[in-house]
Scaffold this active site. Structure first.
Site, PDB file in Angstrom:
ATOM      1  CE  LYS A 143      20.004   2.315  35.638  1.00 55.44           C
ATOM      2  NZ  LYS A 143      18.668   2.888  35.433  1.00 55.44           N
ATOM      3  CG  ASP A 150      32.268   9.845  41.981  1.00 57.94           C
ATOM      4  OD1 ASP A 150      31.173   9.626  41.425  1.00 57.94           O
ATOM      5  OD2 ASP A 150      32.816  10.970  41.952  1.00 57.94           O
ATOM      6  CB  SER A 151      36.067   7.808  38.125  1.00 58.40           C
ATOM      7  OG  SER A 151      34.898   7.381  37.458  1.00 58.40           O
ATOM      8  CG  HIS A 186      40.872   6.533  36.179  1.00 60.19           C
ATOM      9  ND1 HIS A 186      40.949   6.028  34.903  1.00 60.19           N
ATOM     10  CD2 HIS A 186      39.592   6.958  36.321  1.00 60.19           C
ATOM     11  CE1 HIS A 186      39.788   6.172  34.299  1.00 60.19           C
ATOM     12  NE2 HIS A 186      38.948   6.734  35.145  1.00 60.19           N
TER      13      HIS A 186
HETATM   14  P1  IMP Z   1      30.628   8.955  37.794  1.00 60.94           P
HETATM   15  O1  IMP Z   1      29.797   7.869  37.230  1.00 60.94           O
HETATM   16  O2  IMP Z   1      29.912   9.931  38.623  1.00 60.94           O
HETATM   17  O3  IMP Z   1      31.844   8.395  38.492  1.00 60.94           O
HETATM   18  O4  IMP Z   1      31.124   9.806  36.566  1.00 60.94           O
HETATM   19  C1  IMP Z   1      32.295   9.549  35.973  1.00 60.94           C
HETATM   20  C2  IMP Z   1      32.387  10.350  34.696  1.00 60.94           C
HETATM   21  O5  IMP Z   1      33.762  10.684  34.518  1.00 60.94           O
HETATM   22  C3  IMP Z   1      32.001   9.509  33.492  1.00 60.94           C
HETATM   23  O6  IMP Z   1      30.663   9.693  33.129  1.00 60.94           O
HETATM   24  C4  IMP Z   1      32.953  10.018  32.428  1.00 60.94           C
HETATM   25  O7  IMP Z   1      32.459  11.194  31.879  1.00 60.94           O
HETATM   26  C5  IMP Z   1      34.202  10.355  33.244  1.00 60.94           C
HETATM   27  N1  IMP Z   1      35.065   9.160  33.360  1.00 60.94           N
HETATM   28  C6  IMP Z   1      35.333   8.444  34.484  1.00 60.94           C
HETATM   29  N2  IMP Z   1      36.127   7.397  34.204  1.00 60.94           N
HETATM   30  C7  IMP Z   1      36.341   7.438  32.887  1.00 60.94           C
HETATM   31  C8  IMP Z   1      37.057   6.591  32.010  1.00 60.94           C
HETATM   32  O8  IMP Z   1      37.627   5.555  32.374  1.00 60.94           O
HETATM   33  N3  IMP Z   1      37.074   6.972  30.719  1.00 60.94           N
HETATM   34  C9  IMP Z   1      36.442   8.082  30.269  1.00 60.94           C
HETATM   35  N4  IMP Z   1      35.725   8.884  31.027  1.00 60.94           N
HETATM   36  C10 IMP Z   1      35.676   8.567  32.340  1.00 60.94           C
END
Ligand code: IMP
Length: 199
Positions: free
Chosen positions: A8, A68-69, A181
């Protein structure tokens, strides 16, 4: 070919669509009803990406692309890691998360001591053909001393990629995709999709 993006986060969706520029009809949370609240209970990015892909694939019976990041900061023993989106807890926003990160790092006054990396695991799962593909990417950098830049999302305004004199939030979408990434993971995923799935 229809693929549902398991996020989302509009920032992520933009990056996914612009990197995987194949003949794919991407659907998002706006195209389906009753989007579920997926609980990210995994201990790793891989586990969480799998949870998202499988939950949505079984709910909508459609191929799903999940990612997931998060950010790993060396001085904080790899935190916030899988908790990156909710670093301050339930009422997290990007701004609050960044504020907490800067506060937690206030003792580290040299940029070299503020080393960090973003990691991303992308998963494609097609429940009808039982195809599962995984791709990973990371980008090294350090955490700046204050937010700078308007682009991107999350921790971009404080993340200075290695070799750059600017934050990720000062880069354009295509500049970010070239080094990030997610950009790296998605480029690998694009190749896998071209090889293993008709696109
Ligand atoms: P996810 O949606 O559970 O993968 O949460 C990833 C969280 O990691 C995001 O809400 C950001 O806080 C951080 N994050 C992941 N990728 C990025 C990026 O490309 N830029 C900045 N923050 C990121």
């Amino acid at each position: 070919m229809k693929v549902l993006i398991a996020s989302k986060n509009d920032g992520k969706i933009k990056e996914i669509k612009s990197t995987i520029d194949l003949r794919v009809d991407f659907l998002t949370y706006q195209d389906v009803s009753n989007w579920p609240q997926v609980r990210e209970t995994g201990q790793t990015f891989q586990e969480n990406a799998l949870i998202k892909a499988h939950t949505l694939a079984s709910k909508y019976n459609i191929a799903v692309l999940s990612d997931d990041s998060g950010l790993e900061v060396d001085a904080l023993d790899g935190k916030p890691g899988v908790y990156s989106s909710r670093y301050v807890g339930a009422r997290a926003t990007d701004k609050r998360n960044v504020e907490k990160l800067l506060k937690d790092l206030h003792r580290y006054i040299y940029l070299e001591k503020r080393s960090a990396r973003f990691r991303c695991v992308a998963i494609y799962f097609d429940p009808k053909k039982n195809i599962e593909l995984t791709a990973e990417g990371k980008v090294e950098g350090s955490i700046g001393f204050e937010p700078v830049g308007e682009n991107g999302f999350g921790y971009d305004p404080v993340f200075i990629p290695k070799g750059y004199n600017a934050t990720m939030a000062q880069l354009s979408l295509s500049e970010k995709n070239a080094i990030s990434h997610r950009g790296k993971a998605l480029k690998k995923m694009k190749k896998l999709l071209q090889q293993k799935v008709s696109t």
